[in-house]
Scaffold this motif. Structure first.
Motif, PDB file in Angstrom:
ATOM      1  N   ASP A  26      15.735  36.086  60.454  1.00 41.89           N
ATOM      2  CA  ASP A  26      15.237  34.717  60.289  1.00 41.89           C
ATOM      3  C   ASP A  26      16.347  33.694  60.510  1.00 41.89           C
ATOM      4  N   GLU A  27      15.940  32.495  60.834  1.00 41.89           N
ATOM      5  CA  GLU A  27      16.811  31.318  60.886  1.00 41.89           C
ATOM      6  C   GLU A  27      18.107  31.576  61.649  1.00 41.89           C
ATOM      7  N   SER A  28      17.990  32.253  62.781  1.00 39.28           N
ATOM      8  CA  SER A  28      19.168  32.524  63.620  1.00 39.28           C
ATOM      9  C   SER A  28      19.398  31.337  64.551  1.00 39.28           C
ATOM     10  N   LEU A  29      19.674  30.199  63.951  1.00 39.64           N
ATOM     11  CA  LEU A  29      19.721  28.940  64.697  1.00 39.64           C
ATOM     12  C   LEU A  29      20.994  28.793  65.520  1.00 39.64           C
ATOM     13  N   ALA A  30      22.021  29.565  65.194  1.00 38.67           N
ATOM     14  CA  ALA A  30      23.267  29.510  65.950  1.00 38.67           C
ATOM     15  C   ALA A  30      23.312  30.551  67.063  1.00 38.67           C
ATOM     16  N   THR A  31      22.196  31.225  67.290  1.00 33.69           N
ATOM     17  CA  THR A  31      22.090  32.264  68.316  1.00 33.69           C
ATOM     18  C   THR A  31      21.122  31.782  69.385  1.00 33.69           C
ATOM     19  N   THR A  32      21.517  31.814  70.644  1.00 33.77           N
ATOM     20  CA  THR A  32      20.592  31.411  71.706  1.00 33.77           C
ATOM     21  C   THR A  32      19.410  32.371  71.757  1.00 33.77           C
ATOM     22  N   ASP A  33      18.323  31.916  72.346  1.00 32.37           N
ATOM     23  CA  ASP A  33      17.143  32.781  72.419  1.00 32.37           C
ATOM     24  C   ASP A  33      17.448  34.051  73.208  1.00 32.37           C
ATOM     25  N   GLU A  34      18.189  33.918  74.307  1.00 26.60           N
ATOM     26  CA  GLU A  34      18.532  35.096  75.108  1.00 26.60           C
ATOM     27  C   GLU A  34      19.351  36.089  74.295  1.00 26.60           C
ATOM     28  N   ASP A  35      20.344  35.571  73.561  1.00 25.06           N
ATOM     29  CA  ASP A  35      21.165  36.458  72.736  1.00 25.06           C
ATOM     30  C   ASP A  35      20.367  37.052  71.581  1.00 25.06           C
ATOM     31  N   PHE A  36      19.465  36.265  70.996  1.00 18.72           N
ATOM     32  CA  PHE A  36      18.634  36.778  69.906  1.00 18.72           C
ATOM     33  C   PHE A  36      17.784  37.950  70.394  1.00 18.72           C
ATOM     34  N   PHE A  78      23.864  28.403  60.412  1.00 19.92           N
ATOM     35  CA  PHE A  78      25.125  28.094  61.097  1.00 19.92           C
ATOM     36  C   PHE A  78      25.902  29.323  61.532  1.00 19.92           C
ATOM     37  N   SER A  79      25.517  30.507  61.093  1.00 23.32           N
ATOM     38  CA  SER A  79      26.305  31.708  61.362  1.00 23.32           C
ATOM     39  C   SER A  79      25.585  32.630  62.333  1.00 23.32           C
ATOM     40  N   SER A  80      26.377  33.418  63.051  1.00 22.08           N
ATOM     41  CA  SER A  80      25.804  34.427  63.943  1.00 22.08           C
ATOM     42  C   SER A  80      26.831  35.505  64.219  1.00 22.08           C
ATOM     43  N   LEU A  81      26.372  36.739  64.264  1.00 25.52           N
ATOM     44  CA  LEU A  81      27.220  37.816  64.750  1.00 25.52           C
ATOM     45  C   LEU A  81      27.568  37.583  66.215  1.00 25.52           C
ATOM     46  N   ALA A  82      28.637  38.228  66.681  1.00 29.36           N
ATOM     47  CA  ALA A  82      29.032  38.165  68.087  1.00 29.36           C
ATOM     48  C   ALA A  82      28.096  39.075  68.881  1.00 29.36           C
ATOM     49  N   ILE A  83      27.141  38.479  69.535  1.00 27.38           N
ATOM     50  CA  ILE A  83      26.021  39.229  70.102  1.00 27.38           C
ATOM     51  C   ILE A  83      26.444  40.165  71.232  1.00 27.38           C
ATOM     52  N   ARG A  84      27.432  39.773  72.027  1.00 26.83           N
ATOM     53  CA  ARG A  84      27.794  40.574  73.198  1.00 26.83           C
ATOM     54  C   ARG A  84      28.992  41.491  72.958  1.00 26.83           C
ATOM     55  N   SER A  85      29.414  41.600  71.709  1.00 20.34           N
ATOM     56  CA  SER A  85      30.542  42.466  71.377  1.00 20.34           C
ATOM     57  C   SER A  85      30.054  43.849  70.962  1.00 20.34           C
ATOM     58  N   GLU A  86      30.629  44.881  71.554  1.00 19.10           N
ATOM     59  CA  GLU A  86      30.244  46.237  71.172  1.00 19.10           C
ATOM     60  C   GLU A  86      30.641  46.547  69.739  1.00 19.10           C
ATOM     61  N   ARG A  87      31.664  45.868  69.241  1.00 14.90           N
ATOM     62  CA  ARG A  87      32.072  46.063  67.852  1.00 14.90           C
ATOM     63  C   ARG A  87      30.938  45.709  66.897  1.00 14.90           C
ATOM     64  N   THR A  88      30.143  44.701  67.255  1.00 17.39           N
ATOM     65  CA  THR A  88      29.002  44.309  66.437  1.00 17.39           C
ATOM     66  C   THR A  88      28.024  45.469  66.269  1.00 17.39           C
ATOM     67  N   TYR A  89      27.774  46.202  67.329  1.00 15.20           N
ATOM     68  CA  TYR A  89      26.766  47.268  67.265  1.00 15.20           C
ATOM     69  C   TYR A  89      27.325  48.520  66.596  1.00 15.20           C
ATOM     70  N   GLU A  90      28.657  48.687  66.612  1.00 24.10           N
ATOM     71  CA  GLU A  90      29.259  49.718  65.780  1.00 24.10           C
ATOM     72  C   GLU A  90      29.035  49.397  64.308  1.00 24.10           C
TER      73      GLU A  90
END
Length: 439
Positions: A252-262, A217-229
């Motif tokens: 694993d189990e990144s079910l809340a992340t779209t395939d493109e974002d993953f 159910f959880s996912s990091l904010a994939i398109r946020s630069e803060r995530t990569y910091e």
């Protein structure tokens, strides 16, 4: 007396008679460059027990340590050891166990006890699952609330906990004294609720501390630069604390992340991880990406008959220059129930996993197209949704961990449980003498 050792040595020559182990001098020598001798192989050894003494020849210090583990198993309750000659060396370089300290937190003393346990079986890696939705367990200077808010919970409540940098170093050093390498895991981009609860900017929406067992159910904010910091800081600190060659990034189990974002996240996060100089490991879903750093290792967790996509994703690591660790869930997930009467554990991977189920499978036959040389090794995970004490962990680990150890160490051969059973019985007797719990 008979020779009952787990894992099964490469070659055993039994002789008549036995001696008291404490009455024999033990001599240890460097390995000889002979292709007929176990002592010529990395981590290999020869062990010779005779009336005039015990002689160990080993390729390296690890081999000498493993010879002593064999000698300890050979010594019976009366302190007698059979006269025997053993040549021995491992099939796979990576022989591992995993301990999930995120779902339930285990203090340093408990982790050390598990290190003692797995050393008995010549395992040489302990994978620590340090982060999940329920808790972040390693203190980082750059993001202190990870172990403030993020470490405050665990499954079922009762508080959480975390390791300081000094705690982690203590675990690493203790492991090294037993020739075990610590493999730390920061799981991402899923299984990240604890991190997002600590730092809401890491997610697309705020999160609350979590004490359940559901996943996906959880996912990091994939398109946020803060995530990569965050990823860069976390992996930089983790790499600096870890002398071993590996960092595990989950995936694993990144079910809340779209395939493109993953795909976008894995390409960026693995590049950041590789820049630390470490070899990366990821669960087999990470093989969906075709932009992995060369040499990235895949960890297969599907079944002994692969589920849809699992084989393809696993082979992707090999096609990109990496190798594979096998952890088939229906065989060596140690947190699974032994049978329907087992009080603890789960059973989602094809139901309960009996001791025979843990033994009668062949690593090279699991993933079609995966060659022997593509397999780095085997790892037996211990997830802790239902386990909160080290006593419970030992009960679920043993004796099935012995099956995983034999598959990882001993030469390829038909795995016949009836042949394994008497050696396993001797091994559980050895555990009893040591005071180690088992089912």
């Amino acid at each position: 007396m008979g020779v009952n050792v787990v894992p099964q040595p490469v070659s055993v020559i039994e002789r008549e008679g036995s001696s008291r182990a404490d009455a024999l001098d033990v001599s240890v020598h460097g390995g000889l460059p002979s292709s007929a001798s176990g002592s010529a192989h990395p981590e290999g050894y020869t062990l010779d027990v005779a009336p005039d003494g015990i002689r160990i020849e080993a390729a390296d210090d690890a081999g000498a340590f493993y010879a002593r583990q064999t000698l300890a198993q050979l010594t019976d309750a009366e302190g007698r050891v059979p006269h025997v000659h053993i040549d021995d060396f491992p099939r796979f370089a990576y022989r591992g166990a995993m301990l999930d300290v995120a779902r339930h937190f285990f203090p340093v003393a408990a982790v050390k006890r598990y290190l003692d346990d797995i050393a008995l079986l010549k395992l040489n890696h302990l994978h620590l699952h340090l982060t999940d939705d329920q808790g972040w367990r390693l203190q980082l200077d750059s993001w202190p609330e990870l172990t403030g808010i993020g470490a405050s919970t665990q499954v079922g409540g009762g508080g959480g906990g975390f390791y300081t940098a000094d705690d982690y170093r203590e675990i690493v050093e203790y492991a090294a004294s037993r020739f075990i390498t610590i493999v730390p895991e920061f799981d991402m981009p899923g299984h990240t609720n604890a991190a997002i609860a600590a730092y809401p900017e890491l997610g697309d929406a705020p999160a609350e501390p979590y004490e359940g067992i559901e996943v996906g159910f959880s996912s990091l904010a994939i398109r946020s630069e803060r995530t990569y910091e965050f990823v860069a800081d976390a992996l930089r600190e983790l790499a600096a604390l870890t002398p071993g060659p590996y960092l595990h990034l989950g995936g694993d189990e990144s079910l809340a992340t779209t395939d493109e974002d993953f795909q976008y996240f894995i390409a960026r996060a693995t590049a950041i991880g590789a820049a630390t100089g470490k070899t990366l490991i990821g669960w087999h879903e990470m093989g969906r990406s075709r932009e992995l750093p060369p040499g990235t290792i895949g960890q297969y967790w599907s079944y002994t008959t692969p589920q849809e996509g699992a084989a393809e994703h696993t082979l992707s690591f090999v096609e990109q220059g990496g190798r594979v660790i096998l952890s088939p869930a229906d065989a060596i997930y140690l947190d699974h129930k032994y049978d329907e009467s087992t009080e603890l554990g789960l059973e989602w991977a094809n139901g309960p996993t009996g001791i025979r189920d843990s033994y009668e499978w062949e690593p090279a036959d699991v993933v079609p197209g995966l060659a022997e040389h593509d397999i780095l090794g085997i790892e037996a995970p211990m997830w802790t949704e239902t386990l909160s004490t080290i006593d419970q962990v030992e009960t679920m680990a043993f004796p099935r961990l012995a099956s995983a150890a034999e598959l990882a160490w001993s030469p390829r051969a038909p795995r016949v449980f009836a042949e394994f059973e008497p050696r396993l019985a001797a091994f559980t007797g050895y555990l009893d003498r040591l005071g180690v719990g088992h089912a």
